[in-house]
Design an enzyme around this catalytic site. Structure first.
Site, short mmCIF file in Angstrom:
data_model
loop_
_atom_site.label_atom_id
_atom_site.label_comp_id
_atom_site.label_asym_id
_atom_site.label_seq_id
_atom_site.Cartn_x
_atom_site.Cartn_y
_atom_site.Cartn_z
N HIS A 92 5.20 7.43 -21.68
CA HIS A 92 5.61 8.48 -22.62
C HIS A 92 7.12 8.59 -22.71
CE1 HIS A 92 1.55 9.88 -23.11
NE2 HIS A 92 1.42 10.15 -21.83
N THR A 201 6.93 20.73 -22.82
CA THR A 201 6.86 20.18 -24.17
C THR A 201 5.83 19.06 -24.27
OG1 THR A 201 8.62 18.55 -23.82
CG2 THR A 201 9.28 20.76 -24.56
N THR A 202 5.07 18.84 -23.21
CA THR A 202 3.97 17.88 -23.20
C THR A 202 2.73 18.56 -22.64
OG1 THR A 202 4.57 17.08 -21.00
CG2 THR A 202 5.53 15.92 -22.89
#
Length: 253
Positions: A92, A201-202
């Protein structure tokens, strides 16, 4: 370009069907998330019950930042130190895990700096402007609270601290050890910062994260930016509604 998926976890995956589309499950039984396609941010809340906050939360990150007159009630104090690190491509982003890298103090709570990682383009925006790169320094307290410091990069002079990290980027799922990582090298000289209550934020987009985002960007060269975007050109979550939250500003100590 490396795919923005969970690499080895997906290889041993099961499948579920969401909206008629097969979605891979990781080895924890969670559906794989990404930044595009069926696992994109707009679908995160539907991929797993554990990710429901991505849709239902009202204190989500990132957000659009703007000039404010409200002063922050508390000012974070950084006590970062040079440390050994481990550079990982986790499917990611490029993440640098740290040991004994110092801490952040906010109010009566102390947070240990445990890792930092990068997003292209920036996750936070400023009056709608998106920078080409953003780095997040993640801190964790003993009682499970999180505090994150964000720093923007704009294109300009090369950043000397990036070269050693980019040179150590391993194959996806692997890691390389690096010495003498200096987190403070990424801070701008001007320590003015925004502060707000937000989230990861994930996935799982957990809330209760104390965010500090520096107002002044640092620079990276076009070549340094390209070296990252050759791997991850779109690993950012779009901005989320502010709702009733209070955005403040102050000095980072």
């Amino acid at each position: 370009m490396r795919k923005n998926l969970l690499g080895s976890a997906v290889a041993a995956s099961a499948l579920i069907v969401l909206g008629g589309t097969a979605i891979a499950l990781d080895h924890h039984g969670h559906s794989s998330w990404s930044y595009d396609g069926d696992g994109a941010p707009e679908h995160w809340g539907m991929l797993s019950a554990d990710y429901a906050t991505c849709d239902s939360g009202h204190e989500q990150s990132p957000i659009d930042l703007h000039a404010v007159s409200d002063a922050a009630d508390l000012a974070p104090a950084l006590h970062w130190e040079d440390a050994e690190g481990s550079v990982t491509d986790n499917g990611h982003t490029i993440k640098v895990g740290l040991e004994d890298a110092g801490s952040l103090h906010l109010g009566d709570r102390s947070y240990e700096l445990v890792q930092f990682h990068f997003h292209a383009a920036s996750e936070h925006t400023v009056d709608g402007h998106q920078y080409p790169l953003e780095v997040h320094f993640v801190h964790a307290s003993e009682d499970g609270h999180l505090a994150v410091v964000g720093v923007f990069f704009e294109e300009g002079e090369a950043h000397p601290a990036l070269d050693a990290l980019w040179a150590a980027i391993p194959h996806e799922g692997d890691h390389h050890e690096v010495d003498d990582v200096n987190p403070a090298a990424f801070l701008p000289d001007d320590h003015s910062a925004w502060r707000y209550a937000g989230s990861l934020t994930t996935p799982p987009c957990s809330e209760g994260v104390a965010w500090t985002v520096m107002q002044t960007p640092v620079t990276a060269s076009a070549e340094q930016l390209s070296a990252f975007t050759a791997l991850y050109a779109h690993n950012y979550r779009p901005v989320q509604p502010l709702h009733e939250r209070r955005l403040t500003a102050g000095e980072l100590h």
